[in-house]
Write a protein that holds these residues in place. Structure first.
Motif, PDB file in Angstrom:
ATOM      1  N   SER A  45      52.153  33.295  25.220  1.00  0.00           N
ATOM      2  CA  SER A  45      53.370  32.575  24.819  1.00  0.00           C
ATOM      3  C   SER A  45      54.652  33.278  25.259  1.00  0.00           C
ATOM      4  CB  SER A  45      53.390  32.345  23.308  1.00  0.00           C
ATOM      5  OG  SER A  45      53.405  33.572  22.620  1.00  0.00           O
ATOM      6  N   ASP A  46      54.590  34.584  25.505  1.00  0.00           N
ATOM      7  CA  ASP A  46      55.795  35.295  25.944  1.00  0.00           C
ATOM      8  C   ASP A  46      55.976  35.266  27.464  1.00  0.00           C
ATOM      9  OD1 ASP A  46      53.914  37.117  26.874  1.00  0.00           O
ATOM     10  OD2 ASP A  46      54.619  38.782  25.635  1.00  0.00           O
ATOM     11  N   GLY A  47      55.035  34.630  28.184  1.00  0.00           N
ATOM     12  CA  GLY A  47      55.154  34.496  29.628  1.00  0.00           C
ATOM     13  C   GLY A  47      54.827  35.749  30.424  1.00  0.00           C
ATOM     14  N   SER A  48      54.269  36.757  29.772  1.00  0.00           N
ATOM     15  CA  SER A  48      54.004  38.024  30.457  1.00  0.00           C
ATOM     16  C   SER A  48      52.676  38.054  31.199  1.00  0.00           C
ATOM     17  CB  SER A  48      54.035  39.175  29.452  1.00  0.00           C
ATOM     18  OG  SER A  48      52.969  39.039  28.516  1.00  0.00           O
ATOM     19  N   GLY A  49      51.808  37.081  30.964  1.00  0.00           N
ATOM     20  CA  GLY A  49      50.490  37.083  31.590  1.00  0.00           C
ATOM     21  C   GLY A  49      49.630  35.992  30.995  1.00  0.00           C
ATOM     22  N   ALA A  50      48.315  36.188  31.085  1.00  0.00           N
ATOM     23  CA  ALA A  50      47.375  35.179  30.607  1.00  0.00           C
ATOM     24  C   ALA A  50      46.100  35.843  30.115  1.00  0.00           C
ATOM     25  CB  ALA A  50      47.051  34.191  31.724  1.00  0.00           C
ATOM     26  N   VAL A  51      45.317  35.063  29.371  1.00  0.00           N
ATOM     27  CA  VAL A  51      43.992  35.472  28.918  1.00  0.00           C
ATOM     28  C   VAL A  51      43.015  34.385  29.335  1.00  0.00           C
ATOM     29  CG1 VAL A  51      42.545  35.944  26.904  1.00  0.00           C
ATOM     30  CG2 VAL A  51      44.910  36.764  26.955  1.00  0.00           C
ATOM     31  N   LEU A  52      41.888  34.806  29.913  1.00  0.00           N
ATOM     32  CA  LEU A  52      40.858  33.865  30.353  1.00  0.00           C
ATOM     33  C   LEU A  52      39.509  34.341  29.838  1.00  0.00           C
ATOM     34  CD1 LEU A  52      42.790  34.530  33.178  1.00  0.00           C
ATOM     35  CD2 LEU A  52      41.971  32.204  33.423  1.00  0.00           C
ATOM     36  N   ILE A  53      38.659  33.409  29.466  1.00  0.00           N
ATOM     37  CA  ILE A  53      37.320  33.732  28.980  1.00  0.00           C
ATOM     38  C   ILE A  53      36.306  33.106  29.933  1.00  0.00           C
ATOM     39  CG2 ILE A  53      35.681  33.547  27.082  1.00  0.00           C
ATOM     40  CD1 ILE A  53      38.114  33.318  25.209  1.00  0.00           C
ATOM     41  N   TYR A  54      35.490  33.955  30.517  1.00  0.00           N
ATOM     42  CA  TYR A  54      34.480  33.530  31.485  1.00  0.00           C
ATOM     43  C   TYR A  54      33.086  33.706  30.900  1.00  0.00           C
ATOM     44  CZ  TYR A  54      38.089  33.843  35.099  1.00  0.00           C
ATOM     45  OH  TYR A  54      39.230  33.673  35.851  1.00  0.00           O
ATOM     46  N   GLN A  55      32.178  32.804  31.266  1.00  0.00           N
ATOM     47  CA  GLN A  55      30.762  32.936  30.944  1.00  0.00           C
ATOM     48  C   GLN A  55      30.009  32.848  32.266  1.00  0.00           C
ATOM     49  OE1 GLN A  55      29.440  30.323  27.863  1.00  0.00           O
ATOM     50  NE2 GLN A  55      27.342  31.041  27.961  1.00  0.00           N
ATOM     51  N   VAL A  56      29.512  34.007  32.715  1.00  0.00           N
ATOM     52  CA  VAL A  56      28.887  34.109  34.033  1.00  0.00           C
ATOM     53  C   VAL A  56      27.617  34.957  33.938  1.00  0.00           C
ATOM     54  CG1 VAL A  56      31.037  33.777  35.321  1.00  0.00           C
ATOM     55  CG2 VAL A  56      30.389  36.066  34.607  1.00  0.00           C
ATOM     56  N   ASP A  57      26.882  35.016  35.023  1.00  0.00           N
ATOM     57  CA  ASP A  57      25.631  35.782  35.025  1.00  0.00           C
ATOM     58  C   ASP A  57      25.857  37.274  34.813  1.00  0.00           C
ATOM     59  OD1 ASP A  57      24.024  33.553  35.376  1.00  0.00           O
ATOM     60  OD2 ASP A  57      24.100  33.683  37.562  1.00  0.00           O
ATOM     61  N   ASP A  58      26.883  37.825  35.474  1.00  0.00           N
ATOM     62  CA  ASP A  58      27.085  39.268  35.409  1.00  0.00           C
ATOM     63  C   ASP A  58      28.487  39.636  35.906  1.00  0.00           C
ATOM     64  OD1 ASP A  58      26.929  39.053  38.249  1.00  0.00           O
ATOM     65  OD2 ASP A  58      24.790  39.463  38.195  1.00  0.00           O
ATOM     66  N   ARG A  59      28.803  40.910  35.849  1.00  0.00           N
ATOM     67  CA  ARG A  59      30.128  41.389  36.239  1.00  0.00           C
ATOM     68  C   ARG A  59      30.389  41.153  37.731  1.00  0.00           C
ATOM     69  NH1 ARG A  59      34.485  44.919  34.571  1.00  0.00           N
ATOM     70  NH2 ARG A  59      35.920  44.603  36.296  1.00  0.00           N
ATOM     71  N   LYS A  60      29.362  41.258  38.546  1.00  0.00           N
ATOM     72  CA  LYS A  60      29.532  41.010  39.986  1.00  0.00           C
ATOM     73  C   LYS A  60      30.028  39.597  40.240  1.00  0.00           C
ATOM     74  CE  LYS A  60      26.859  43.423  43.374  1.00  0.00           C
ATOM     75  NZ  LYS A  60      25.579  43.696  43.994  1.00  0.00           N
ATOM     76  N   THR A  61      29.453  38.646  39.541  1.00  0.00           N
ATOM     77  CA  THR A  61      29.864  37.247  39.675  1.00  0.00           C
ATOM     78  C   THR A  61      31.313  37.086  39.242  1.00  0.00           C
ATOM     79  OG1 THR A  61      27.601  36.505  39.281  1.00  0.00           O
ATOM     80  CG2 THR A  61      29.355  34.874  38.982  1.00  0.00           C
TER      81      THR A  61
END
Length: 90
Positions: A45-61
């Motif tokens: 909300s302060d415009g400084s960045g973002a947060v995203l939530i991923y569901q993937v097989d692994d860190r490489k993906t």
């Protein structure tokens, strides 16, 4: 499957550059949502960045997905990547 919380920060001096790439970035996010890789995300909300939530097989993906993001790497930086163990299914 692994769940990751990704936090990004925006360089305020490169805001125009980031906003120019935003349509391609949003299209990319929508494609990941359709494939079930992105659970949710959005700007802080302060415009400084973002947060995203991923569901993937692994860190490489996850790393491949982050590298392919259309946002300029100097305007948007990944500041944190943490694996998360949510209590409830998505």
């Amino acid at each position: 499957m692994a769940v990751f919380i990704v936090e990004t920060t925006y360089d305020p001096e490169l805001n125009d550059k980031r906003l120019a790439a935003r349509p391609a970035h949003l299209k990319n996010l929508e494609a990941m949502r359709e494939r079930g890789q992105l659970v949710n995300g959005g700007p802080l909300s302060d415009g400084s960045g973002a947060v995203l939530i991923y569901q993937v097989d692994d860190r490489k993906t996850l790393d491949r997905l982050l590298e392919a993001d259309p946002y300029p790497k100097d305007a948007v930086k990944v500041s944190s990547v943490r694996q998360w163990k949510p209590n409830f299914a998505f």
